[in-house]
Write an enzyme that holds these catalytic residues in place. Sequence first.
Site, PDB file in Angstrom:
ATOM      1  N   PHE A 123       0.848  -1.194   0.000  1.00 14.76           N
ATOM      2  CA  PHE A 123       0.000   0.000   0.000  1.00 14.76           C
ATOM      3  C   PHE A 123       0.884   1.244   0.000  1.00 14.76           C
ATOM      4  O   PHE A 123       0.766   2.119   0.849  1.00 14.76           O
ATOM      5  CB  PHE A 123      -0.967  -0.036   1.187  1.00 14.76           C
ATOM      6  CG  PHE A 123      -2.184   0.843   0.974  1.00 14.76           C
ATOM      7  CD1 PHE A 123      -3.047   0.614  -0.082  1.00 14.76           C
ATOM      8  CD2 PHE A 123      -2.443   1.909   1.823  1.00 14.76           C
ATOM      9  CE1 PHE A 123      -4.156   1.433  -0.288  1.00 14.76           C
ATOM     10  CE2 PHE A 123      -3.551   2.724   1.627  1.00 14.76           C
ATOM     11  CZ  PHE A 123      -4.411   2.479   0.558  1.00 14.76           C
ATOM     12  N   LYS A 143       7.500  -6.050 -10.397  1.00 15.12           N
ATOM     13  CA  LYS A 143       8.134  -6.652 -11.578  1.00 15.12           C
ATOM     14  C   LYS A 143       8.878  -7.949 -11.282  1.00 15.12           C
ATOM     15  O   LYS A 143       9.112  -8.760 -12.192  1.00 15.12           O
ATOM     16  CB  LYS A 143       9.116  -5.632 -12.176  1.00 15.12           C
ATOM     17  CG  LYS A 143       8.426  -4.481 -12.870  1.00 15.12           C
ATOM     18  CD  LYS A 143       9.268  -3.225 -12.929  1.00 15.12           C
ATOM     19  CE  LYS A 143       9.022  -2.365 -11.719  1.00 15.12           C
ATOM     20  NZ  LYS A 143       9.428  -0.968 -11.840  1.00 15.12           N
ATOM     21  N   GLU A 176       0.150  -5.600 -16.689  1.00 22.58           N
ATOM     22  CA  GLU A 176       0.275  -4.402 -17.528  1.00 22.58           C
ATOM     23  C   GLU A 176       1.149  -3.337 -16.870  1.00 22.58           C
ATOM     24  O   GLU A 176       1.927  -2.652 -17.534  1.00 22.58           O
ATOM     25  CB  GLU A 176      -1.136  -3.822 -17.806  1.00 22.58           C
ATOM     26  CG  GLU A 176      -1.137  -2.654 -18.753  1.00 22.58           C
ATOM     27  CD  GLU A 176      -0.547  -3.000 -20.102  1.00 22.58           C
ATOM     28  OE1 GLU A 176      -1.207  -3.703 -20.888  1.00 22.58           O
ATOM     29  OE2 GLU A 176       0.598  -2.589 -20.380  1.00 22.58           O
ATOM     30  N   VAL A 220       5.402  -2.793 -17.239  1.00 21.28           N
ATOM     31  CA  VAL A 220       6.149  -2.136 -18.319  1.00 21.28           C
ATOM     32  C   VAL A 220       5.377  -0.885 -18.740  1.00 21.28           C
ATOM     33  O   VAL A 220       4.234  -0.974 -19.181  1.00 21.28           O
ATOM     34  CB  VAL A 220       6.347  -3.075 -19.532  1.00 21.28           C
ATOM     35  CG1 VAL A 220       7.157  -2.388 -20.625  1.00 21.28           C
ATOM     36  CG2 VAL A 220       7.008  -4.384 -19.123  1.00 21.28           C
ATOM     37  N   GLU A 277      12.071   3.626  -7.787  1.00 24.60           N
ATOM     38  CA  GLU A 277      11.880   2.434  -6.961  1.00 24.60           C
ATOM     39  C   GLU A 277      12.223   2.771  -5.512  1.00 24.60           C
ATOM     40  O   GLU A 277      12.884   3.785  -5.244  1.00 24.60           O
ATOM     41  CB  GLU A 277      12.814   1.310  -7.444  1.00 24.60           C
ATOM     42  CG  GLU A 277      12.516   0.831  -8.842  1.00 24.60           C
ATOM     43  CD  GLU A 277      11.103   0.282  -8.981  1.00 24.60           C
ATOM     44  OE1 GLU A 277      10.797  -0.727  -8.358  1.00 24.60           O
ATOM     45  OE2 GLU A 277      10.306   0.882  -9.711  1.00 24.60           O
ATOM     46  N   ASP A 296      16.147  -1.657 -13.321  1.00 28.19           N
ATOM     47  CA  ASP A 296      14.690  -1.610 -13.493  1.00 28.19           C
ATOM     48  C   ASP A 296      14.333  -1.813 -14.970  1.00 28.19           C
ATOM     49  O   ASP A 296      13.466  -2.626 -15.304  1.00 28.19           O
ATOM     50  CB  ASP A 296      14.145  -0.268 -12.985  1.00 28.19           C
ATOM     51  CG  ASP A 296      12.649  -0.149 -13.237  1.00 28.19           C
ATOM     52  OD1 ASP A 296      11.874  -0.735 -12.454  1.00 28.19           O
ATOM     53  OD2 ASP A 296      12.257   0.473 -14.230  1.00 28.19           O
ATOM     54  N   LYS A 351      12.409  -4.999 -17.059  1.00 27.34           N
ATOM     55  CA  LYS A 351      11.365  -4.880 -18.089  1.00 27.34           C
ATOM     56  C   LYS A 351      11.784  -5.610 -19.365  1.00 27.34           C
ATOM     57  O   LYS A 351      10.941  -6.186 -20.060  1.00 27.34           O
ATOM     58  CB  LYS A 351      11.066  -3.400 -18.346  1.00 27.34           C
ATOM     59  CG  LYS A 351      10.368  -2.765 -17.141  1.00 27.34           C
ATOM     60  CD  LYS A 351      10.448  -1.258 -17.111  1.00 27.34           C
ATOM     61  CE  LYS A 351       9.761  -0.715 -15.855  1.00 27.34           C
ATOM     62  NZ  LYS A 351      10.060   0.676 -15.564  1.00 27.34           N
ATOM     63  N   GLY A 361       4.563   6.606 -12.169  1.00 31.68           N
ATOM     64  CA  GLY A 361       3.693   7.586 -11.509  1.00 31.68           C
ATOM     65  C   GLY A 361       2.559   6.906 -10.767  1.00 31.68           C
ATOM     66  O   GLY A 361       2.162   5.784 -11.077  1.00 31.68           O
TER      67      GLY A 361
END
Length: 334
Positions: free
Chosen positions: A8, A122, A146, A149, A206, A217, A221, A314
């Site tokens: 959270f 990820k 979703e 990436v 991160e 990171d 991806k 974001g």
Amino acid sequence: MHVILVGFGVVGQGFAEILLQKADTLEQTYGFTPKIIGVITGSRGTLYHPDGLDIPSLLNGIAEYPDTDGLIRNLNADSMISEKQADVVIEVSPTNLETAQPALDYCNSALDSGKHVVLANKGPVALAYHDLAKKARQMGLHLRYEATVMAGTPTMQLAEDALAGCTITEARGILNGTTNYILTQMEAGMEYADALKKAQELGYAETDPSGDVEGWDAAGKVLILGNALFGTSNTMDDLDVDGITQISADDIADAKQNNERYKLIATATPTGGSVKPIRLPNSDPLASVGGATNAITIATDLMGDVTLIGAGAGKMETGFAILSDLLAIHRTNG
Ligand code: HSE
């Protein structure tokens, strides 16, 4: 749809805010009435209520959540995920690209107990995609990612659904919002440390931002794209990874004088991939992608290159990705 949120932080709160803002639209337009019945955090304990938790109270603080009838505090995370009734477990806790834990165990428990899994985390998708996807398939459950990436910019839906039938030969682009934001701010004269601090404040970075600036990171991806689009099982050791920490303000100024820009370019191919800072001419379409915006070009046989540009990080942008995955589950299981 009853959901349990694991994590959270920025993304989990963004998703909760979206549910609050959009409740009426979601119900009226899609007949979709999701309820958060559980929240699991690492340092602030857990909350569970079988009828649903109150979102404004959640956003006010886990510790301050009122003691309503039926509320269970600090239920063990494993017990909540594996024993309680829920439709979806949403993994939005901080990414660990070395072990994927504890998220990977939670994803396995969720699938084993018949729950769909949606991730912004990820780690499990980068390191254990094939096992998780196989389990989800066998159980007739969704595994959706979703958010992993380019936040809510529909990269995976484009590549996996809209372009299904094409053979994808490469996916290449700017896949880290934090570093693109830092490079853009440095071009405008900001110091590296200040730009990184701002990226953290804006919720792009991160939990440990070294993963962003050292390229890991974006490399995560690349692994996710490789796993999902090319069926590869590469590890970080198979990729050629470099970040932006070696790029100085002088390098950036020099590039600017020569009508060029540094961009951290991530590439996934059917065999491997890389993450490299590249000095691009301003005429290159990727050079004009600034701030936390990301871009990806998917090279295909039937469609040539298809390019998608949009938010890469974001709070609301990643929260939206979770909503978009839940709506996809709702459409097929609703
Ligand atoms: N830290 C990541 C980024 C968040 O800056 O792109 C989105 O994956």
